[in-house]
Structure formats: C-alpha cells, structure tokens
Design a protein around this motif. Structure first.
Motif, PDB file in Angstrom:
ATOM      1  N   UNK A  91       0.633  -1.092  -0.047  1.00 31.23           N
ATOM      2  CA  UNK A  91      -0.036   0.052   0.005  1.00 31.23           C
ATOM      3  C   UNK A  91       0.796   1.335   0.116  1.00 31.23           C
ATOM      4  N   UNK A  92       0.150   2.206  -0.089  1.00 27.51           N
ATOM      5  CA  UNK A  92       1.046   3.623   0.076  1.00 27.51           C
ATOM      6  C   UNK A  92       1.813   3.876   1.348  1.00 27.51           C
ATOM      7  N   UNK A  93       1.122   2.957   2.301  1.00 18.16           N
ATOM      8  CA  UNK A  93       1.720   3.190   3.697  1.00 18.16           C
ATOM      9  C   UNK A  93       2.950   2.087   3.953  1.00 18.16           C
ATOM     10  N   UNK A  94       3.655   1.706   2.860  1.00 19.47           N
ATOM     11  CA  UNK A  94       4.647   0.796   3.021  1.00 19.47           C
ATOM     12  C   UNK A  94       5.822   1.095   4.193  1.00 19.47           C
ATOM     13  N   UNK A  95       6.075   2.250   4.125  1.00 22.58           N
ATOM     14  CA  UNK A  95       6.952   2.906   5.254  1.00 22.58           C
ATOM     15  C   UNK A  95       6.521   2.488   6.620  1.00 22.58           C
ATOM     16  N   UNK A  96       5.247   2.403   6.979  1.00 23.04           N
ATOM     17  CA  UNK A  96       4.791   2.298   8.380  1.00 23.04           C
ATOM     18  C   UNK A  96       4.494   0.931   8.583  1.00 23.04           C
ATOM     19  N   UNK A  97       4.861  -0.189   7.830  1.00 24.29           N
ATOM     20  CA  UNK A  97       4.871  -1.365   8.433  1.00 24.29           C
ATOM     21  C   UNK A  97       5.857  -2.420   7.689  1.00 24.29           C
ATOM     22  N   UNK A 112      -0.060 -22.262  -2.063  1.00 24.56           N
ATOM     23  CA  UNK A 112      -0.356 -21.492  -1.310  1.00 24.56           C
ATOM     24  C   UNK A 112       0.673 -20.787  -0.583  1.00 24.56           C
ATOM     25  N   UNK A 113       0.739 -19.311  -0.272  1.00 21.33           N
ATOM     26  CA  UNK A 113       1.799 -18.871   0.442  1.00 21.33           C
ATOM     27  C   UNK A 113       1.265 -17.923   1.435  1.00 21.33           C
ATOM     28  N   UNK A 114       1.994 -17.783   2.748  1.00 19.41           N
ATOM     29  CA  UNK A 114       1.443 -16.808   3.746  1.00 19.41           C
ATOM     30  C   UNK A 114       2.618 -15.837   4.133  1.00 19.41           C
ATOM     31  N   UNK A 115       2.104 -14.576   4.282  1.00 22.57           N
ATOM     32  CA  UNK A 115       3.114 -13.602   4.815  1.00 22.57           C
ATOM     33  C   UNK A 115       2.488 -12.949   6.123  1.00 22.57           C
ATOM     34  N   UNK A 116       3.520 -12.509   7.138  1.00 21.08           N
ATOM     35  CA  UNK A 116       2.789 -11.944   8.167  1.00 21.08           C
ATOM     36  C   UNK A 116       3.668 -10.519   8.235  1.00 21.08           C
ATOM     37  N   UNK A 117       2.938  -9.463   8.456  1.00 21.43           N
ATOM     38  CA  UNK A 117       3.099  -8.244   8.609  1.00 21.43           C
ATOM     39  C   UNK A 117       3.026  -7.462   9.941  1.00 21.43           C
ATOM     40  N   UNK A 118       3.679  -6.588  10.564  1.00 19.73           N
ATOM     41  CA  UNK A 118       3.548  -5.930  11.797  1.00 19.73           C
ATOM     42  C   UNK A 118       3.681  -4.247  11.629  1.00 19.73           C
ATOM     43  N   UNK A 119       2.977  -3.492  12.174  1.00 21.55           N
ATOM     44  CA  UNK A 119       3.341  -2.160  12.266  1.00 21.55           C
ATOM     45  C   UNK A 119       4.545  -2.001  12.816  1.00 21.55           C
ATOM     46  N   UNK A 120       5.103  -0.803  12.167  1.00 23.79           N
ATOM     47  CA  UNK A 120       6.415  -0.350  12.537  1.00 23.79           C
ATOM     48  C   UNK A 120       6.621   0.586  13.898  1.00 23.79           C
ATOM     49  N   UNK A 121       5.297   1.116  14.173  1.00 22.66           N
ATOM     50  CA  UNK A 121       5.016   1.736  15.345  1.00 22.66           C
ATOM     51  C   UNK A 121       3.537   1.571  16.039  1.00 22.66           C
ATOM     52  N   UNK A 122       3.426   0.570  16.764  1.00 21.10           N
ATOM     53  CA  UNK A 122       2.045   0.324  17.040  1.00 21.10           C
ATOM     54  C   UNK A 122       1.422   1.201  17.972  1.00 21.10           C
TER      55      UNK A 122
END
Length: 220
Positions: free
Chosen positions: A72-78, A92-102
C-alpha cells in the motif's frame, strides 16, 4: 494554562486552566458559566490508520517468478516479519506483517496486532495437444500400432495410454485386437504445478479390408 499543551504522540492528555488575577482578587474574573475555579481539559491524539498490503489475485503458474503481494501507500509504516512475497511454484503462500510503530498507528480496522495475508499461485492449465492412432484390419494384429500423443506439459514423460471398447471404459493398457470400434485415451496426471489433462479418440479394427482408413476422430 499548564500541563500537556502540545504533544506529538498518540494518546490521552490533560491540561489545567486557571483564571488570571491581575486585580489581586479572583472575583475580578469568572468563566462564561459564572464559575471561577480552575479546571482540567482532557484532549486526545488518535492513532493514525495504516492501509495494509493486499494479496494479488488471479496468479497462475508460468515458470517465472511471480509477485503475490501488493504494498500500500503506507509501506514505510509496516514491515514484513515472515513469509515470501515472490514465488515460482504453484500453491499457497502466507506472509505476516507488523506495524512499525503500534503506539501511534493502527491498521484500517483499528487493530494493532500482526496480520497474516494468504496468496496463491494456481496450477497451470494442461492439455493433450495431439492424439493420433489409425484404424486397421484385424489380420494386421497382433502388430502394435503406435499411438502418437503430445501434451502441453508431461514432466518429460509420455502421456499414459490406455484403451477401451466404450468411452466410459473400463480401460486397459493392452491394445485391442478384436474387430470393432475402440477408444484410446491419453492422460497426463496432475503435478505440483500443472493440472491433469486427458483426451479420447476412437478408432476401428475392421474385418473388411475395403473399409480400412486412417481417421483421427477427437470426441473430447
């Protein structure tokens, strides 16, 4: 005014407001509601929302490296915690993402936990591109008449060939010798990256040599 008057991080804050008293007595000033006591003001900085990455739909195996995630346009924030965004193989493939600053950001749904995204590469379509066998007279048996079969993909192996007296089977790998109409089937089994493929044609073994012909009738 004192307390939290200016902040940069998300959270709840409090400031205190007190009347000035240049005349030496608080009775010189009142609030619009007629009171003069100090009071607190609570104010909030909401967490900013982050648009998450998304799975790319409609991918199909083509023996090249495929991208399965659209940022997304917020790529720098996750950030990507685990999994792969590219693959060459179907599945099937799975990816896990986290917020940079929760502490200052949430996902669009208001949550702050890690998110799991599943993306898929479908198996490629397969086909028997050519299947041929001629008709012959019964006296020519037991000569084995070759079947020519080709597939879009067969993992380096020839398609499996079998025969039947009916399109519905039962099927056997033994080539028939009796006179009549017969069916030949070519099959490629499903693999890790390719779907299965199958094709059936009919052929004849004649007792009347005047009826010998080389027809290739595709019935499926």
């Amino acid at each position: 005014i004192s307390g939290n008057t200016k902040e940069t991080s998300a959270g709840e804050y409090t400031l205190q407001a007190k009347l000035l008293n240049p005349g030496g007595t608080i009775k010189n000033f009142v609030w619009p509601d007629g009171t003069a006591a100090s009071y607190s003001i609570n104010w909030v900085i909401e967490k900013a929302k982050v648009s998450p990455p998304t799975a790319i739909e409609g991918l199909k195996f083509n023996n090249t490296l495929l991208l399965g995630i659209k940022d997304s346009e917020d790529i720098s924030k996750y950030k990507l915690l685990s999994g792969i965004k590219y693959n060459t193989r179907a599945g099937e493939n799975k990816v896990i993402y986290a917020l940079q600053d929760a502490s200052n950001y949430t996902w669009q749904d208001g949550t702050t936990g890690n998110i799991t995204i599943t993306w898929n590469i479908a198996k490629a379509d397969n086909a028997i591109t050519s299947l041929k066998i001629g008709s012959w007279k019964v006296e020519e048996n037991p000569v084995v008449h070759p079947v020519r079969a080709e597939a879009t993909w067969a993992s380096g192996n020839e398609p499996i060939i079998d025969y039947a007296q009916s399109e519905l089977g039962p099927w056997t790998e033994t080539q028939p010798t009796n006179a009549g109409v017969h069916f030949v089937r070519a099959t490629v089994k499903e693999s890790d990256n390719w779907l299965a493929a199958q094709k059936i044609i009919k052929f004849s073994i004649w007792t009347d040599p005047t009826k010998i012909f080389r027809d290739y009738v595709d019935i499926r």
